[in-house]
Design a protein around this motif. Sequence first.
Motif, PDB file in Angstrom:
ATOM      1  N   TRP A 174     -28.055  31.164  -3.728  1.00 26.34           N
ATOM      2  CA  TRP A 174     -27.374  31.480  -2.460  1.00 26.34           C
ATOM      3  C   TRP A 174     -27.505  32.969  -2.152  1.00 26.34           C
ATOM      4  CZ3 TRP A 174     -25.237  27.980   0.885  1.00 26.34           C
ATOM      5  CH2 TRP A 174     -25.114  26.681   0.417  1.00 26.34           C
ATOM      6  N   ARG A 212     -25.371  35.055  -6.889  1.00 29.29           N
ATOM      7  CA  ARG A 212     -25.229  34.612  -8.269  1.00 29.29           C
ATOM      8  C   ARG A 212     -24.531  33.263  -8.365  1.00 29.29           C
ATOM      9  NH1 ARG A 212     -28.876  37.878 -10.672  1.00 29.29           N
ATOM     10  NH2 ARG A 212     -28.523  40.064 -10.116  1.00 29.29           N
ATOM     11  N   HIS A 213     -24.846  32.411  -7.453  1.00 32.96           N
ATOM     12  CA  HIS A 213     -24.269  31.064  -7.455  1.00 32.96           C
ATOM     13  C   HIS A 213     -25.442  30.075  -7.360  1.00 32.96           C
ATOM     14  CE1 HIS A 213     -20.997  28.184  -7.017  1.00 32.96           C
ATOM     15  NE2 HIS A 213     -21.768  27.554  -6.120  1.00 32.96           N
ATOM     16  N   TYR A 214     -25.474  29.073  -8.289  1.00 34.81           N
ATOM     17  CA  TYR A 214     -26.678  28.253  -8.419  1.00 34.81           C
ATOM     18  C   TYR A 214     -26.405  26.764  -8.266  1.00 34.81           C
ATOM     19  CZ  TYR A 214     -28.102  32.700 -10.394  1.00 34.81           C
ATOM     20  OH  TYR A 214     -28.343  34.023 -10.589  1.00 34.81           O
ATOM     21  N   ASP A 215     -25.236  26.439  -7.753  1.00 32.61           N
ATOM     22  CA  ASP A 215     -24.965  25.023  -7.466  1.00 32.61           C
ATOM     23  C   ASP A 215     -25.414  24.700  -6.054  1.00 32.61           C
ATOM     24  OD1 ASP A 215     -23.944  24.644  -9.955  1.00 32.61           O
ATOM     25  OD2 ASP A 215     -21.863  25.026  -9.350  1.00 32.61           O
ATOM     26  N   LEU A 218     -21.422  25.816  -2.215  1.00 32.98           N
ATOM     27  CA  LEU A 218     -20.769  27.115  -2.368  1.00 32.98           C
ATOM     28  C   LEU A 218     -19.384  26.999  -1.751  1.00 32.98           C
ATOM     29  CD1 LEU A 218     -20.808  30.162  -3.076  1.00 32.98           C
ATOM     30  CD2 LEU A 218     -21.831  30.545  -0.828  1.00 32.98           C
TER      31      LEU A 218
END
Length: 842
Positions: free
Chosen positions: A622, A631-634, A637
Amino acid sequence: MQPDTVFSESGRRDWSSVASWTFEHPKTLYAWDGACVWIPCHYSIVNRHSIDNLTVYHNYKYDNSTKSYSGTILYKNLKIRDFPPRQGRVRFLGNSRYNCTLLINPVKVNDSGQLGLRMTSKEDKWMEPIGLNISETAPPPRIELPPEIRELRDVTVTCLLNFACFEYQVHLQWSLEEPAVTSTCLSTKTVSTQSTLTFQPQWTHHGKNLTCQLWDPTEQQLLSEETVWLDVKHAPKLKIQVSPTEATVTEGESVTMTCQIVSSNPRHQGVSWLRDGAPLLGEETPTLTLPQVTRKMSGQYQCKAHNDVGSEKSEAVDLQVHYAPEPSSVQIFSSPAKEGNKVELTCISLADPPPTNYTWYYNGLEMPGKTDRTFQISEVLLRHAGEYSCLAENSLGPGEVGQGADLEVQYPPKEVITVIQNRTPIREGDSVILSCTYNSSNPRVTRYEWNHLGFQDQLLPAGLTIRKVAWDTGPVKCAACNQWCLWSPPVNLDVQYAPKDVSVQVTPHNEIRSGNPVLLQCDFLSSRPTDVRFFWKKNGILLEEGKKLSFDAISPEDAGIYHCLVNNSIGQTSSKAWVLQVLYAPRSLRVSISPKDRLVEGRKAVLTCESDANPPTSHYTWFDWNNQDLRHYDQTLRLDPVTLQHSGAYWCQGTNRLGRGQSPPTTLTVYYSSATISRRVALGVGLCLATFLLAIWGVKLQRSWKRIQRQQGLQESSSGQSFFVRNVKARRIPQAEGPHSLGCYNPVMEDAVSYAALRFPLGETDAPRPGDAGTSETRGLSPNRDDTVTYSVVQKRQVGDYENVTPEVLEDEGIHYSELVRFGFGEPPLAQEGVEYVTLKH
């Protein structure tokens, strides 16, 4: 044994000597002139004394007057216990304790008589007599026979000679050439030589002589012999004399047979006759007369007699009665015969002498060239079937043609054919009816066999019904059977069916990626008829016709479920569903905001990165409106709660093993809440009020500032470069500083900040001071000048304003002094009107 005297030499009877001496030896020994005598002898004395003297007398005598023995001395020791081994013809082979064995070699006829062994031991004396019987010639051996000898029973006879001497060898020999066992015995009890003969006596041994001969093997000379007559008990031995001598007559002639008793021990008691092992009743005389013999009298004739030992038969006499052949018959091996097998025919006709010529007939007609007793048909055929007969002939003439024999030729069914009863063509699933036919058979057909499973009607055993015939049914054949089965040629049903085992072949065989060329080919196993058409379907929708379906550059839109269809005139067959999967990197990414992209602060916002990829996207990243990685990888968000700072554009990036893709930015708008708006209005009013108060304070500050500048000018003109700072309690907003000013500000201590401005005026020859080294304008000056400045540390205390300034005189304005010492060369600069300040923060 006897004592040496009746009275002892002192004139008294010596009974102690009788009890103390014992001897063992043969009483009498036999020999002949020129032979030798071996005298085995043992003695013992109760007191176990050894003998001192030994004297051997021949024909000794006892003299009562002198109380001593006299006679011819053959051996005598001269010293006590010294026994010479030989004196003349006598050898002493014993010792002084128990052995008194003697050898006389050679022995003479006048040695016959008594030998006396005079032995003394201390005070004991003894005379032992031994008899000698010496003849001029060797005595004959003695033959010992068992009480009764019977024919064919083992018997043992012994030839015994009362002589043995180690230095004179003899040999016993039998008149029968049978192996015998010879043994020699030389002991204190027996001196002999014997030969034992074991044999099975025959009746021919009866009345014969059995001789045992004594031989000198060294001189090869017969010394003596003994002969006995053998009385062998046996059953009668018989012999037949026949007239005519050859026992061969023609039917009608007479024959005379006489039974002779060759030998019988004891005498025979009666005679009887047998033919072919069976007794002839009434015939018990030694002579048998057969007037006018017939062929039935031919056979083996024997006579039989018996005595107390048993009965015996004579050897058989074969009486042959010659006659012409009897009516003949035919024997067939084997009949009935299978066609193609070998058959042998034999003519049977009794005749004596046997027939020498034969004539064969087939269905009453003579068969030329067939003159043997048997003839063979190597491969019998149907034309060989019929009646066979024969005629036999010998030296007495021809016989008669007897009853013939029928040759039956059997064979499997001929010309077996499988017939299809259905109309053609035959389609898969139809019921097929077949029948089995043949031309002829011997014996008749009893059953039918098929190479295919089906229904057979008992009323029509030659038929077969195949229900729902399979498409891959092979050729069908039947067999008509009697004892043997014959199979028909196979018949092809030629079953028509729709294409089978339709399948899709894909190239490449491994994974398919977007943009690659792909070829789909439709194949099938078989089809009848073979004229077929191909069609393709995608997701159940017909695409096009053709065996191959190609993609120059396949795309994800081409993915789906494909079927290949093959049809002929019978029907259509579809392949199994084949799923075409196209692999591609993430594409068509977009960010969706839930519940919506316009929110009021404090709510929850969920941003989802939606993508299209195969294999599915495995990694998400993201970014915000500044392209900063969050630093978000799902895939989602979450913003909870959402704030005004979250407003802006967001975009995501998706990755799988084939590549990556990114979405366009999507804007999230966050509005103030009613509570925030109220706070902001209140803050604005407060700012306006603060601005007004600051303006008033600024006027006051300006006045104080001018006063500070005058004081600073006075300080700079002093030699110590001292200065004083007015302690200002109110915060003054710093003005723009000059390039040589340095300021520090601590917003935490707004109410306790003192400011001081320090300025070092530059002369025409002076360089900037080290305190101005941080500005850009002073960089690049000469480094040779020493501008080192030492500053005092300023720290505000609770009672005083500065750490190093202690007020000595209370002033209304609260001025504290600080001194700045400048180390260096040159004159102090002159005070100028324009003063620059260094802002100190504490």
